[in-house]
Design a protein around this motif. Structure first.
Motif, PDB file in Angstrom:
ATOM      1  N   ASP A  14     -22.412  -8.088 -41.187  1.00 24.15           N
ATOM      2  CA  ASP A  14     -22.889  -6.921 -41.920  1.00 24.15           C
ATOM      3  C   ASP A  14     -21.690  -6.039 -42.238  1.00 24.15           C
ATOM      4  N   TYR A  15     -21.737  -5.400 -43.405  1.00 28.69           N
ATOM      5  CA  TYR A  15     -20.635  -4.551 -43.852  1.00 28.69           C
ATOM      6  C   TYR A  15     -21.177  -3.273 -44.455  1.00 28.69           C
ATOM      7  N   THR A  16     -20.433  -2.209 -44.297  1.00 26.39           N
ATOM      8  CA  THR A  16     -20.774  -1.017 -45.036  1.00 26.39           C
ATOM      9  C   THR A  16     -20.459  -1.258 -46.511  1.00 26.39           C
ATOM     10  N   ASP A  17     -21.204  -0.589 -47.387  1.00 25.90           N
ATOM     11  CA  ASP A  17     -21.101  -0.881 -48.816  1.00 25.90           C
ATOM     12  C   ASP A  17     -19.679  -0.739 -49.359  1.00 25.90           C
ATOM     13  N   SER A  18     -18.940   0.230 -48.873  1.00 29.43           N
ATOM     14  CA  SER A  18     -17.623   0.517 -49.455  1.00 29.43           C
ATOM     15  C   SER A  18     -16.590  -0.571 -49.180  1.00 29.43           C
ATOM     16  N   VAL A  19     -16.885  -1.490 -48.251  1.00 27.98           N
ATOM     17  CA  VAL A  19     -15.910  -2.535 -47.932  1.00 27.98           C
ATOM     18  C   VAL A  19     -16.410  -3.937 -48.264  1.00 27.98           C
TER      19      VAL A  19
END
Length: 126
Positions: free
Chosen positions: A59-64
């Motif tokens: 899972d990743y935060t949207d900005s990365v």
């Protein structure tokens, strides 16, 4: 008592790539979901990327998304964060975190992890 130790942070130029490493003394390593958080000056600690126990889910935060990749090395109890196309907004202290989970797909995104490293500084100049 388990521990995690980050390394690899340094000063880079915008557009560069950088790989952070996290040595995890957590046993058995496959019991732990692992994550990277970051904290910029004056901001709260935020989730960056996470990986489940057996790496079945990330899972990743949207900005990365599409720029960063998290991975686990089970032979060496290591967690990596490959960061590409860095920009000045990525400047922060990056923390590695580990949490024992029952679920094989769980990737906690809140900072309620038991084990934390001291952090490694990443600075991206424009």
């Amino acid at each position: 008592q388990g521990q995690v130790v980050e390394s690899g942070g340094r000063l880079v130029q915008a557009g560069d790539s950088l790989k952070l490493s996290c040595a995890a003394s957590l046993h058995p390593f496959s019991d732990y979901a692992m994550a990277w958080f970051r904290q910029a000056p004056g901001k709260e600690r935020e989730f960056v990327a996470g990986i489940s126990r057996y790496s079945s889910r990330t899972d990743y935060t949207d900005s990365v998304k599409d720029r960063f990749t998290i991975s686990k090395d089970y032979n060496n109890n290591m967690v990596y964060l490959q960061m590409d196309a860095l920009n000045p907004e990525d400047t922060a202290i990056y923390y590695c975190a580990g949490e024992r989970t029952q679920s094989t797909t769980s990737v906690p995104t809140t900072p309620n992890y038991t084990y934390w490293g001291q952090g490694t500084q990443v600075t991206v100049s424009s």
